[in-house]
Design an enzyme around this catalytic site. Structure first.
Site, PDB file in Angstrom:
ATOM      1  N   HIS A  75      37.762   9.031  -5.081  1.00 62.39           N
ATOM      2  CA  HIS A  75      38.031   9.022  -4.618  1.00 62.39           C
ATOM      3  C   HIS A  75      37.398   9.945  -3.301  1.00 62.39           C
ATOM      4  O   HIS A  75      36.928  10.695  -2.183  1.00 62.39           O
ATOM      5  CB  HIS A  75      39.447   9.998  -4.165  1.00 62.39           C
ATOM      6  CG  HIS A  75      40.546   8.553  -4.662  1.00 62.39           C
ATOM      7  ND1 HIS A  75      41.549   9.174  -5.017  1.00 62.39           N
ATOM      8  CD2 HIS A  75      41.078   7.033  -4.725  1.00 62.39           C
ATOM      9  CE1 HIS A  75      42.467   8.126  -5.586  1.00 62.39           C
ATOM     10  NE2 HIS A  75      41.511   6.951  -5.447  1.00 62.39           N
ATOM     11  N   HIS A  83      42.878   2.017   1.266  1.00 61.01           N
ATOM     12  CA  HIS A  83      42.811   2.156  -0.332  1.00 61.01           C
ATOM     13  C   HIS A  83      42.295   1.401  -0.918  1.00 61.01           C
ATOM     14  O   HIS A  83      40.676   2.010  -1.523  1.00 61.01           O
ATOM     15  CB  HIS A  83      43.877   2.220  -0.753  1.00 61.01           C
ATOM     16  CG  HIS A  83      43.483   3.465  -2.378  1.00 61.01           C
ATOM     17  ND1 HIS A  83      43.807   4.997  -1.496  1.00 61.01           N
ATOM     18  CD2 HIS A  83      43.463   3.380  -3.462  1.00 61.01           C
ATOM     19  CE1 HIS A  83      43.329   5.303  -2.569  1.00 61.01           C
ATOM     20  NE2 HIS A  83      43.157   4.567  -3.947  1.00 61.01           N
ATOM     21  N   ASP A 136      38.119   3.037  -2.502  1.00 67.48           N
ATOM     22  CA  ASP A 136      37.359   2.484  -3.763  1.00 67.48           C
ATOM     23  C   ASP A 136      36.720   2.228  -4.297  1.00 67.48           C
ATOM     24  O   ASP A 136      35.966   2.110  -5.270  1.00 67.48           O
ATOM     25  CB  ASP A 136      38.899   2.132  -4.921  1.00 67.48           C
ATOM     26  CG  ASP A 136      39.954   2.645  -5.557  1.00 67.48           C
ATOM     27  OD1 ASP A 136      40.193   4.157  -5.006  1.00 67.48           O
ATOM     28  OD2 ASP A 136      41.471   2.280  -5.439  1.00 67.48           O
ATOM     29  N   HIS A 191      38.806  -1.669 -10.423  1.00 68.23           N
ATOM     30  CA  HIS A 191      37.349  -0.543 -10.443  1.00 68.23           C
ATOM     31  C   HIS A 191      35.958  -1.401 -11.982  1.00 68.23           C
ATOM     32  O   HIS A 191      35.420  -1.350 -11.871  1.00 68.23           O
ATOM     33  CB  HIS A 191      37.795   0.611 -11.291  1.00 68.23           C
ATOM     34  CG  HIS A 191      38.698   1.443 -10.335  1.00 68.23           C
ATOM     35  ND1 HIS A 191      38.209   2.255  -9.547  1.00 68.23           N
ATOM     36  CD2 HIS A 191      39.968   1.596 -10.085  1.00 68.23           C
ATOM     37  CE1 HIS A 191      38.429   2.629  -8.729  1.00 68.23           C
ATOM     38  NE2 HIS A 191      39.791   2.842  -9.753  1.00 68.23           N
TER      39      HIS A 191
END
Length: 285
Positions: free
Chosen positions: A82, A239, A243, A266
Site C-alpha cells: 500500500h 483495491h 495492490d 500477490h
C-alpha cells in the site's frame, strides 16, 4: 507535478504515521524520506539498526500469506504494497521508507493516508533522467487453478493499469483502470483491503488480520455483497488494482506499458515479475 522526464523524490520528510500492522496487529510506524536519483524504493528497519536496508525489488520478496513482504538477512518488512502504491500514485521514483516494527502500519486499510503524507511533503524533480522499463512486444502470463488468472503487458506510450475481477458473485467481470499522470490518484488510493465474511475466523486463527477493524477492512458476503459500507463503487476491485500497482513497484523501475491483470493476487504478481522482467528493456525518457 515535477518536470516530465526527470527522476523524482520527496521535497521533504513526511510526517510519521504510527499504528498497528494489519496482519500481526503489532505497533509500528513509517516515515518516507527523500532519496537520491537511482535509489528506487528502499525500506530501512529503524528499530533494527544492525540490519541492512531492503531494496523494494523482486529478489528480496519473502513468501508471506495475504500480503507482500520484503526481507534481507534477518530484517523483514511486511504489507509493503500500500505504501509502495502511494509512492507510484504520487509520482515519486526514489524514496527511503523508514519503518519501525515488522509491518507497515495498516492506517485505514488503503493507501490514502500514505498518499496524503507524500503530497503534504511535496514531490521534487532530481537532476537525472527518468529510466523506465518498456515492453518491445506483448507479453502474457497465465496461471492458477479453477478460475485462474491472466496478466498481459503491451507496448504503450504511457503507463496504464487495468484490473478485471474473476470469479462468481456480483463482482464477476468488474473492471477498473488507472493511468498515472492522467487520472486522479484518489480514484484508487482510498480503496480498503477486503476479505470475505466466511474467511474471518480462519484468518484470525492463523494470526492474520489482527490489526484490522470495520473501518479499515471491507467485508464481503460470499456473493461479493458488502457487509459494511463501501467508500466508492467497486471498492474491492479498486483495491485489487491498488495492490497490483504496489506489487509491480518491485520491478525496480517504472513499467511504461499497458498492463492488464485478471484475477491476480500477490503470489501471481510475484510470478509475473519473475517471468516478464527479462522481456522488458530499460530506456531513458
Amino acid at each position: 507535478m515535477p518536470e516530465t522526464g526527470r527522476q523524482t523524490t520527496l521535497a521533504a520528510r513526511t510526517s510519521t504515521l504510527r499504528g498497528l500492522g494489519l496482519q500481526a496487529g503489532e505497533p509500528g510506524s513509517v516515515t518516507i524520506v527523500p532519496a537520491a536519483a537511482g535509489t528506487g524504493y528502499v525500506f530501512r528497519r529503524v528499530d533494527r539498526p544492525e540490519c541492512d536496508d531492503i531494496p523494494a525489488r523482486i529478489e528480496n520478496l519473502r513468501s508471506v500469506p495475504r500480503c507482500t513482504a520484503l526481507g534481507k538477512g534477518p530484517a523483514e518488512v511486511r504489507v509493503v504494497e500500500h505504501v509502495l502504491a502511494a509512492c507510484v500514485l504520487a509520482g515519486v521514483d526514489n524514496a527511503l521508507l523508514e519503518v519501525e516494527g515488522p509491518e507497515v502500519p495498516a492506517a485505514d486499510g488503503s493507501a490514502a493516508l500514505f498518499l496524503e503524507m507524500i503530497q503534504a511533503a511535496g514531490v521534487a524533480a532530481l537532476d537525472a533522467p527518468r529510466v523506465v522499463l518498456e515492453a518491445p512486444a506483448p507479453l502474457e502470463v497465465v496461471g492458477g487453478l479453477g478460475e485462474g488468472w491472466a496478466f498481459r503487458v503491451e507496448p504503450a506510450p504511457a503507463c496504464s493499469y487495468t484490473f478485471r475481477f474473476r470469479g462468481g458473485g456480483t463482482l464477476a467481470g468488474a473492471t477498473v483502470s488507472f493511468a498515472p499522470g492522467r487520472d486522479d490518484p484518489r480514484l484508487v488510493a482510498p480503496a480498503r483491503t477486503f476479505c470475505f465474511e466466511a474467511e474471518i475466523a480462519a484468518l484470525l486463527a492463523a494470526g492474520l488480520g489482527r490489526g484490522g477493524n470495520i473501518g479499515s477492512v471491507l467485508v464481503l458476503s460470499s456473493e461479493g455483497v458488502p457487509v459494511n459500507a463501501m467508500r466508492a463503487p467497486l471498492e474491492p476491485v479498486r483495491h485489487k488494482l491498488l495492490d497490483l500497482i504496489g506489487d509491480l513497484a518491485l520491478a525496480g523501475l517504472p513499467i511504461r506499458a499497458g498492463i492488464t491483470a485478471e484475477g491476480t493476487g500477490h503470489a501471481a504478481h510475484a510470478e509475473v515479475l519473475h517471468r516478464v522482467l527479462s522481456g522488458l528493456v530499460r530506456k531513458e525518457e
